[in-house]
Enzyme design. Structure first.
Site, PDB file in Angstrom:
ATOM      1  N   SER A   1       0.839  -1.198   0.000  1.00 45.82           N
ATOM      2  CA  SER A   1       0.000   0.000   0.000  1.00 45.82           C
ATOM      3  C   SER A   1       0.871   1.244   0.000  1.00 45.82           C
ATOM      4  CB  SER A   1      -0.851  -0.029   1.270  1.00 45.82           C
ATOM      5  OG  SER A   1      -1.388   1.232   1.529  1.00 45.82           O
TER       6      SER A   1
ATOM      7  N   TYR B   1      -1.976  -1.216  10.770  1.00 40.62           N
ATOM      8  CA  TYR B   1      -2.214  -1.742   9.423  1.00 40.62           C
ATOM      9  C   TYR B   1      -1.032  -1.385   8.513  1.00 40.62           C
ATOM     10  CZ  TYR B   1      -3.806  -1.800   4.589  1.00 40.62           C
ATOM     11  OH  TYR B   1      -3.874  -2.008   3.241  1.00 40.62           O
TER      12      TYR B   1
ATOM     13  N   LYS C   1       2.034  -3.820   6.496  1.00 39.55           N
ATOM     14  CA  LYS C   1       2.438  -3.806   5.079  1.00 39.55           C
ATOM     15  C   LYS C   1       3.948  -3.602   4.973  1.00 39.55           C
ATOM     16  CE  LYS C   1      -1.536  -4.534   3.255  1.00 39.55           C
ATOM     17  NZ  LYS C   1      -1.798  -5.823   2.644  1.00 39.55           N
TER      18      LYS C   1
HETATM   19  P1  NAD Z   1     -10.911  -7.188   0.656  1.00 37.45           P
HETATM   20  O1  NAD Z   1     -11.182  -7.168   2.120  1.00 37.45           O
HETATM   21  O2  NAD Z   1     -12.039  -6.996  -0.280  1.00 37.45           O
HETATM   22  O3  NAD Z   1     -10.123  -8.518   0.258  1.00 37.45           O
HETATM   23  C1  NAD Z   1      -9.294  -9.207   1.167  1.00 37.45           C
HETATM   24  C2  NAD Z   1      -9.752 -10.647   1.199  1.00 37.45           C
HETATM   25  O4  NAD Z   1      -8.958 -11.354   2.161  1.00 37.45           O
HETATM   26  C3  NAD Z   1     -11.205 -10.788   1.621  1.00 37.45           C
HETATM   27  O5  NAD Z   1     -11.913 -11.557   0.660  1.00 37.45           O
HETATM   28  C4  NAD Z   1     -11.146 -11.494   2.962  1.00 37.45           C
HETATM   29  O6  NAD Z   1     -12.247 -12.359   3.184  1.00 37.45           O
HETATM   30  C5  NAD Z   1      -9.830 -12.231   2.850  1.00 37.45           C
HETATM   31  N1  NAD Z   1      -9.222 -12.550   4.145  1.00 37.45           N
HETATM   32  C6  NAD Z   1      -9.139 -11.758   5.229  1.00 37.45           C
HETATM   33  N2  NAD Z   1      -8.557 -12.416   6.238  1.00 37.45           N
HETATM   34  C7  NAD Z   1      -8.270 -13.659   5.773  1.00 37.45           C
HETATM   35  C8  NAD Z   1      -7.682 -14.811   6.345  1.00 37.45           C
HETATM   36  N3  NAD Z   1      -7.272 -14.812   7.627  1.00 37.45           N
HETATM   37  N4  NAD Z   1      -7.553 -15.918   5.586  1.00 37.45           N
HETATM   38  C9  NAD Z   1      -7.990 -15.937   4.290  1.00 37.45           C
HETATM   39  N5  NAD Z   1      -8.555 -14.870   3.709  1.00 37.45           N
HETATM   40  C10 NAD Z   1      -8.694 -13.740   4.443  1.00 37.45           C
HETATM   41  O7  NAD Z   1      -9.787  -6.068   0.398  1.00 37.45           O
HETATM   42  P2  NAD Z   1      -9.199  -5.514  -0.953  1.00 37.45           P
HETATM   43  O8  NAD Z   1      -9.533  -4.086  -1.020  1.00 37.45           O
HETATM   44  O9  NAD Z   1      -9.512  -6.411  -2.073  1.00 37.45           O
HETATM   45  O10 NAD Z   1      -7.642  -5.597  -0.599  1.00 37.45           O
HETATM   46  C11 NAD Z   1      -6.816  -6.660  -1.005  1.00 37.45           C
HETATM   47  C12 NAD Z   1      -5.420  -6.421  -0.483  1.00 37.45           C
HETATM   48  O11 NAD Z   1      -4.958  -5.154  -0.973  1.00 37.45           O
HETATM   49  C13 NAD Z   1      -5.327  -6.357   1.024  1.00 37.45           C
HETATM   50  O12 NAD Z   1      -4.122  -6.972   1.424  1.00 37.45           O
HETATM   51  C14 NAD Z   1      -5.258  -4.872   1.313  1.00 37.45           C
HETATM   52  O13 NAD Z   1      -4.573  -4.587   2.503  1.00 37.45           O
HETATM   53  C15 NAD Z   1      -4.489  -4.376   0.109  1.00 37.45           C
HETATM   54  N6  NAD Z   1      -4.728  -2.956  -0.171  1.00 37.45           N
HETATM   55  C16 NAD Z   1      -6.012  -2.523  -0.355  1.00 37.45           C
HETATM   56  C17 NAD Z   1      -6.235  -1.172  -0.583  1.00 37.45           C
HETATM   57  C18 NAD Z   1      -7.634  -0.641  -0.735  1.00 37.45           C
HETATM   58  O14 NAD Z   1      -7.834   0.559  -0.564  1.00 37.45           O
HETATM   59  N7  NAD Z   1      -8.626  -1.482  -1.078  1.00 37.45           N
HETATM   60  C19 NAD Z   1      -5.162  -0.261  -0.638  1.00 37.45           C
HETATM   61  C20 NAD Z   1      -3.873  -0.762  -0.476  1.00 37.45           C
HETATM   62  C21 NAD Z   1      -3.664  -2.108  -0.239  1.00 37.45           C
HETATM   63  N1  UFG Z   2     -12.583  10.801   3.482  1.00 35.55           N
HETATM   64  C1  UFG Z   2     -13.560  11.703   3.860  1.00 35.55           C
HETATM   65  N2  UFG Z   2     -14.683  11.201   4.443  1.00 35.55           N
HETATM   66  C2  UFG Z   2     -14.873   9.862   4.668  1.00 35.55           C
HETATM   67  C3  UFG Z   2     -13.853   8.962   4.259  1.00 35.55           C
HETATM   68  C4  UFG Z   2     -12.716   9.471   3.674  1.00 35.55           C
HETATM   69  O1  UFG Z   2     -13.422  12.903   3.702  1.00 35.55           O
HETATM   70  O2  UFG Z   2     -15.912   9.498   5.225  1.00 35.55           O
HETATM   71  C5  UFG Z   2     -11.375  11.329   2.840  1.00 35.55           C
HETATM   72  C6  UFG Z   2     -10.113  11.071   3.638  1.00 35.55           C
HETATM   73  O3  UFG Z   2      -9.888  12.099   4.553  1.00 35.55           O
HETATM   74  C7  UFG Z   2      -9.077  11.007   2.534  1.00 35.55           C
HETATM   75  C8  UFG Z   2      -9.844  10.472   1.318  1.00 35.55           C
HETATM   76  O4  UFG Z   2     -11.209  10.648   1.606  1.00 35.55           O
HETATM   77  O5  UFG Z   2      -8.651  12.294   2.226  1.00 35.55           O
HETATM   78  C9  UFG Z   2      -9.580   9.003   1.054  1.00 35.55           C
HETATM   79  O6  UFG Z   2      -9.783   8.297   2.277  1.00 35.55           O
HETATM   80  P1  UFG Z   2      -9.814   6.704   2.324  1.00 35.55           P
HETATM   81  O7  UFG Z   2     -10.057   6.311   3.735  1.00 35.55           O
HETATM   82  O8  UFG Z   2     -10.710   6.176   1.268  1.00 35.55           O
HETATM   83  O9  UFG Z   2      -8.360   6.337   1.845  1.00 35.55           O
HETATM   84  P2  UFG Z   2      -6.939   6.703   2.482  1.00 35.55           P
HETATM   85  O10 UFG Z   2      -6.202   7.476   1.433  1.00 35.55           O
HETATM   86  O11 UFG Z   2      -7.034   7.280   3.816  1.00 35.55           O
HETATM   87  O12 UFG Z   2      -6.345   5.255   2.686  1.00 35.55           O
HETATM   88  C10 UFG Z   2      -6.172   4.415   1.598  1.00 35.55           C
HETATM   89  C11 UFG Z   2      -6.429   2.948   1.975  1.00 35.55           C
HETATM   90  C12 UFG Z   2      -5.403   2.449   2.937  1.00 35.55           C
HETATM   91  C13 UFG Z   2      -4.046   2.763   2.463  1.00 35.55           C
HETATM   92  C14 UFG Z   2      -3.899   4.224   2.125  1.00 35.55           C
HETATM   93  C15 UFG Z   2      -2.585   4.547   1.524  1.00 35.55           C
HETATM   94  O13 UFG Z   2      -7.695   2.817   2.545  1.00 35.55           O
HETATM   95  O14 UFG Z   2      -5.539   1.056   3.012  1.00 35.55           O
HETATM   96  O15 UFG Z   2      -4.870   4.580   1.170  1.00 35.55           O
HETATM   97  O16 UFG Z   2      -2.491   5.900   1.314  1.00 35.55           O
HETATM   98  F1  UFG Z   2      -3.148   2.432   3.387  1.00 35.55           F
END
Ligand code: NAD
Ligand code: UFG
Length: 341
Positions: free
Chosen positions: A127, A153, A157
């Site tokens: 991330s 979190y 990562k």
């Molecule tokens: P998501 O929650 O939709 O997908 C994660 C999946 O992992 C889910 O299906 C969940 O059921 C599964 N999981 C959780 N714990 C588990 C366990 N103990 N064993 C097996 N499966 C398990 O999330 P996503 O948005 O698809 O994210 C996927 C990956 O990308 C994650 O590692 C997340 O940290 C990373 N990531 C996501 C974002 C974002 O904003 N969505 C940003 C940066 C990184």
């Molecule tokens: N925000 C609002 N209102 C809300 C939710 C979010 O104003 O109810 C704003 C936040 O302040 C931020 C933007 O929307 O400025 C995006 O917020 P998110 O929570 O969607 O995303 P972040 O950028 O905070 O975090 C995301 C992922 C994390 C990751 C991070 C890396 O959720 O997993 O990007 O920058 F670690």
């Protein structure tokens, strides 16, 4: 040449399910492992509807090393894409040990199985959060990481990135690709896959979707006094289908590049929270109710990817726009039977 057989941990989740579709459509054999903690088994039906292929599914928790070993004994995988994990930032502050157990403990189990069964290629979902508070809002991969991380979190990562580097040092055959995602949004153009968290949403777009559906009265915008053009925070929002295609490019290249690779996956363009509100309002024709509230702890004013390394090395760059993301999100909501209020 025969394409890799790929295991997706967390493959029924938001990013994993879209990646499964793109990999299958690119000719890869895909299997999925998930404990369904934050996703639904119906994702498999929808992957099948889109691609005509139903990936083999293992309902397994990555904390269960014995169950994981059985999957690897059956699977004969070439590459693993490791999505599985917990991702709710605020929850990680309340339950740090759970986050360390699932994200780090689970990854160690996975790496042990990969070693035991001779699987040497892993692509990891990292991330942008690992950049902490970067000196510049435009992140390049060689910026320092791990400094001033705001929550457990983010630390999981960063620690996993370091664990992967150590395993690579210990085993010259081992190949690691670290993908640092910026802010994934949007849905599959079919409307069959999208972001559908099992519990309370934390991120901006899932909250916008709940406001549009009338389940949350209004969006609280966290601060409009940042040093940005309209005062609201800027992020790099990437369409999930572009992100999924980035994984296909990473799988294609992982065997041919240096042992450890790190790529930002983002668009290189930042948008403010207010611009997101406007884009959603334009696409939906509804004025999204919102109010300005105080800043959220730990938020940075602006964070954006420099995606040029991924373009150069993987031949990948984003193609879809914010308007595409909004259109696909609305289509997904409509297919879910959600009426926009
Ligand atoms: P998501 O929650 O939709 O997908 C994660 C999946 O992992 C889910 O299906 C969940 O059921 C599964 N999981 C959780 N714990 C588990 C366990 N103990 N064993 C097996 N499966 C398990 O999330 P996503 O948005 O698809 O994210 C996927 C990956 O990308 C994650 O590692 C997340 O940290 C990373 N990531 C996501 C974002 C974002 O904003 N969505 C940003 C940066 C990184
Ligand atoms: N925000 C609002 N209102 C809300 C939710 C979010 O104003 O109810 C704003 C936040 O302040 C931020 C933007 O929307 O400025 C995006 O917020 P998110 O929570 O969607 O995303 P972040 O950028 O905070 O975090 C995301 C992922 C994390 C990751 C991070 C890396 O959720 O997993 O990007 O920058 F670690």
């Amino acid at each position: 040449m025969k394409k890799d057989k790929v295991l997706l941990t967390g493959g029924t989740g938001f990013i994993g399910s879209h990646t499964a579709v793109e990999l299958i459509q690119a000719g890869y054999e895909v299997e999925i492992l998930d404990n369904l903690y934050n996703s639904k088994i119906t994702a498999l039906d929808n992957i099948e509807k889109i691609t005509g292929v139903r990936p083999k599914f293992y309902e397994v928790d990555i904390r269960d090393g014995d169950a994981l070993a059985k999957v690897f004994a059956e699977g004969n995988f070439d590459t693993v894409i490791h999505f599985a994990g917990l991702k709710a930032v605020a929850e990680s502050v309340e339950k740090p040990l759970t986050y360390y157990e699932v994200n780090i403990g689970g990854t160690i189990n996975l790496l042990e199985c990969m070693q035991e069964f001779g699987v040497h290629k892993i692509i990891f979902s990292s991330s942008a959060t690992v950049y902490g508070e970067p000196d510049s809002p435009l992140c390049v991969e060689n910026l320092p990481v791990g400094r001033n991380l705001a929550n457990p979190y983010g630390r999981t990562k960063y620690f996993i990135e370091e664990i992967l580097r150590d395993v690579a040092i210990s085993d010259p055959e081992f190949k690691v690709t670290i993908l640092r995602y910026f802010n994934p949004i949007g849905a599959h153009a079919s409307g069959l896959l999208g972001e559908d968290p099992n519990d309370k949403p934390n991120n901006l777009m899932p909250i916008v979707m709940k406001v549009a559906a009338g389940e949350i009265p209004e969006l609280s915008i966290f601060g409009n006094d940042y040093d940005t053009p309209d005062g609201t925070c800027i992020r790099d929002y990437i369409h999930v289908v572009d992100l999924a295609k980035g994984h296909v490019a990473a799988v294609e290249k992982i065997g041919d590049v240096e042992q450890v690779q790190v790529y930002n996956l983002g668009t290189g363009r930042g948008l403010s929270v207010m611009e997101i509100v406007k884009a959603f309002s334009k696409a939906s024709g509804m004025a999204l109710p919102h109010k300005i509230v105080g800043r959220r702890a730990g938020d940075l004013a602006a964070l954006c990817a420099d995606p040029s390394h991924a373009e150069e090395m993987l031949g990948w760059k984003t193609e879809l726009t914010i308007d595409d993301a909004m259109r696909d999100t609305l289509n997904y909501l409509e297919k879910q039977g959600v009426k926009i209020k």
